[in-house]
Design a protein around this motif. Structure first.
Motif, PDB file in Angstrom:
ATOM      1  N   LEU A  13      27.059 -35.798  -4.766  1.00 19.99           N
ATOM      2  CA  LEU A  13      26.508 -35.346  -3.486  1.00 19.99           C
ATOM      3  C   LEU A  13      25.007 -35.583  -3.449  1.00 19.99           C
ATOM      4  O   LEU A  13      24.445 -35.942  -2.428  1.00 19.99           O
ATOM      5  N   GLU A  14      24.367 -35.349  -4.615  1.00 21.06           N
ATOM      6  CA  GLU A  14      22.917 -35.568  -4.715  1.00 21.06           C
ATOM      7  C   GLU A  14      22.570 -35.730  -6.185  1.00 21.06           C
ATOM      8  O   GLU A  14      23.115 -35.026  -7.039  1.00 21.06           O
ATOM      9  N   ASP A  15      21.698 -36.681  -6.468  1.00 23.00           N
ATOM     10  CA  ASP A  15      21.346 -36.983  -7.864  1.00 23.00           C
ATOM     11  C   ASP A  15      19.842 -36.867  -8.044  1.00 23.00           C
ATOM     12  O   ASP A  15      19.068 -37.048  -7.100  1.00 23.00           O
ATOM     13  N   LEU A  72      21.529 -27.428  -3.292  1.00 22.38           N
ATOM     14  CA  LEU A  72      20.570 -26.554  -3.971  1.00 22.38           C
ATOM     15  C   LEU A  72      19.263 -26.434  -3.205  1.00 22.38           C
ATOM     16  O   LEU A  72      18.769 -27.419  -2.647  1.00 22.38           O
ATOM     17  N   THR A  73      18.706 -25.230  -3.216  1.00 25.13           N
ATOM     18  CA  THR A  73      17.367 -24.969  -2.667  1.00 25.13           C
ATOM     19  C   THR A  73      16.558 -24.272  -3.741  1.00 25.13           C
ATOM     20  O   THR A  73      16.971 -23.235  -4.260  1.00 25.13           O
ATOM     21  N   LYS A  74      15.395 -24.829  -4.062  1.00 20.87           N
ATOM     22  CA  LYS A  74      14.566 -24.252  -5.125  1.00 20.87           C
ATOM     23  C   LYS A  74      14.066 -22.874  -4.722  1.00 20.87           C
ATOM     24  O   LYS A  74      13.541 -22.678  -3.631  1.00 20.87           O
ATOM     25  N   VAL A  75      14.239 -21.910  -5.638  1.00 18.78           N
ATOM     26  CA  VAL A  75      13.789 -20.538  -5.406  1.00 18.78           C
ATOM     27  C   VAL A  75      12.511 -20.259  -6.192  1.00 18.78           C
ATOM     28  O   VAL A  75      11.631 -19.537  -5.734  1.00 18.78           O
ATOM     29  N   GLY A  76      12.416 -20.843  -7.388  1.00 17.75           N
ATOM     30  CA  GLY A  76      11.225 -20.594  -8.196  1.00 17.75           C
ATOM     31  C   GLY A  76      11.371 -21.140  -9.600  1.00 17.75           C
ATOM     32  O   GLY A  76      12.376 -21.785  -9.942  1.00 17.75           O
ATOM     33  N   ASP A  77      10.346 -20.893 -10.412  1.00 18.25           N
ATOM     34  CA  ASP A  77      10.322 -21.285 -11.824  1.00 18.25           C
ATOM     35  C   ASP A  77       9.899 -20.076 -12.636  1.00 18.25           C
ATOM     36  O   ASP A  77       8.827 -19.522 -12.410  1.00 18.25           O
ATOM     37  N   GLN A  78      10.741 -19.663 -13.573  1.00 21.80           N
ATOM     38  CA  GLN A  78      10.439 -18.486 -14.388  1.00 21.80           C
ATOM     39  C   GLN A  78       9.922 -18.899 -15.758  1.00 21.80           C
ATOM     40  O   GLN A  78      10.641 -19.537 -16.517  1.00 21.80           O
TER      41      GLN A  78
END
Length: 373
Positions: free
Chosen positions: A256-258, A306-312
């Protein structure tokens, strides 16, 4: 008090303990910096702490672990075994969570780095990174491993001359329906798809035998959405993730997406992605980044996108594998190079993580898994 009565009381205590919902954690390690092998902890959910119970001697880098569906046995790959590789089986004491060695077998290939067990508990699948192969081992009724009954040797290479010079099978993931196993080859940029016969412990190429991703991306770990419709692949060398839809009948994957970037914006250092997990509710995806030392957090849409939410930040160096606890409340991150496991609380609504301040010392931890007792 007579011995018989003492015995009855002790036995009753152990039974109560077994029924109390103990949460036992197992940590696989590399045999570095004094590591003894496999470490066993009890997780105290109320306190959010890990208490050591046992360390099990294994000097062959018991790096990646899997638990039998019955909860009675644990399996480790022995990454530092000789060129024929090695796999070990252990019995699990249901009352205490402690391990007892049962037996070992060859994995028919060097540097085994991943093991999965089919859902009936009859077959183990092992990825041999160095050997570029996947081995299939029957599991006996007593939990011991039988010698391999099947193996598949991969061939090919990729454009990254340092990392993709020869086949490197990095994972072997069993599908939710237990009919297929997906073997990611870091060098050939393919996910190989096999039909499984778990009773005979054999595999054969599926009708669509593989799916290819972008050259040089380096497939590593693979996971399925709880709904079984979507699957997600770590692309180690490009620090990215790929999304697939899955045909349940044939096992076929369609991209679907790469090559979705998982790095924090503005990060320019060296990085390789490692592990990937989805929370039990299927709302969020997490991927570990070694170098940036973060977990990328994505929200998963109803269409699998997917939608980026953040980086921990992971509060350690080289976050390799990590575990989302089965209830979805905590995340445990194993750091290969800072010798620690850090514990985070997880917000089930936002997917975001909060460091609890808890850091547990373990030499060169590679894999962390949990069993309920």
């Amino acid at each position: 008090m007579n011995k018989l009565l003492v015995g009855i009381l002790v036995s009753a205590g152990l039974t109560a303990q077994a029924q109390s919902g103990k949460e036992i954690m197992y940590v696989g390690t590399y045999s570095l910096r004094g590591s003894e092998g496999i470490y066993v902890f009890e997780f105290d959910r109320k306190a959010g702490t890990m208490q050591p119970i046992q360390s099990v001697s294994n000097a062959k880098s018991p790096s990646f672990l899997a638990i039998h569906p019955s909860g009675k046995y644990l399996y480790s790959v022995n990454e530092a075994a000789d060129k024929l590789g090695g796999v070990s089986s252990y019995s699990i004491d249901k009352a205490t969570g402690k391990l007892q060695f049962i037996n070992g077998q060859s994995s028919l290939g060097g540097s085994p780095c991943y093991i999965s067990i089919d859902k009936t508990g009859q077959t183990a699948f092992v990825a041999n990174y160095g050997g570029g192969s996947m081995a299939v081992l029957p599991i006996n009724a007593n939990g011991s491993l039988h010698a391999p009954s099947d193996s598949v040797q991969d061939v090919g290479s990729g454009p990254n001359a340092k990392r993709q010079e020869s086949p490197h099978v990095h994972s072997a993931t069993v599908a939710p329906d237990n009919r297929f196993v997906y073997a990611a080859d870091l060098s050939t940029d393919k996910l190989n798809i096999f039909e499984t016969d778990v009773k005979k412990s054999t595999v054969k190429p599926a009708s669509t035998p593989f799916v290819s991703v972008k050259p040089g991306s380096g497939p590593r770990h693979f996971t399925f959405h709880p709904n079984g419709k979507y699957a997600y692949l770590v692309e180690e060398l490009t620090s990215s993730v790929a999304i697939f839809s899955r045909n349940a009948k044939t096992g076929r994957l369609t991209i679907l997406e790469d090559n979705i970037n998982t790095l924090p914006s503005g990060f320019t250092g060296q990085n390789t992605s490692a592990d990937i997990h989805i929370d039990p509710a299927g709302k969020f995806l997490y991927q570990s980044n070694r170098g940036a030392n973060t977990l990328a957090i994505f929200a998963i849409g109803t269409n699998g996108r997917l939608t980026k939410v953040g980086d921990q930040p992971t509060e350690g160096k080289t976050p390799r594998n990590f575990l989302i606890d089965p209830k979805g409340d905590f995340v445990f991150i194993a750091h290969q190079d800072s010798d620690n496991i850090t514990i985070f609380k997880r917000d089930q609504q936002t997917g975001k993580l909060t460091y609890t301040g808890q850091s547990v010392k373990v030499p060169a931890p590679v894999c962390v898994i949990m069993a309920s007792h």
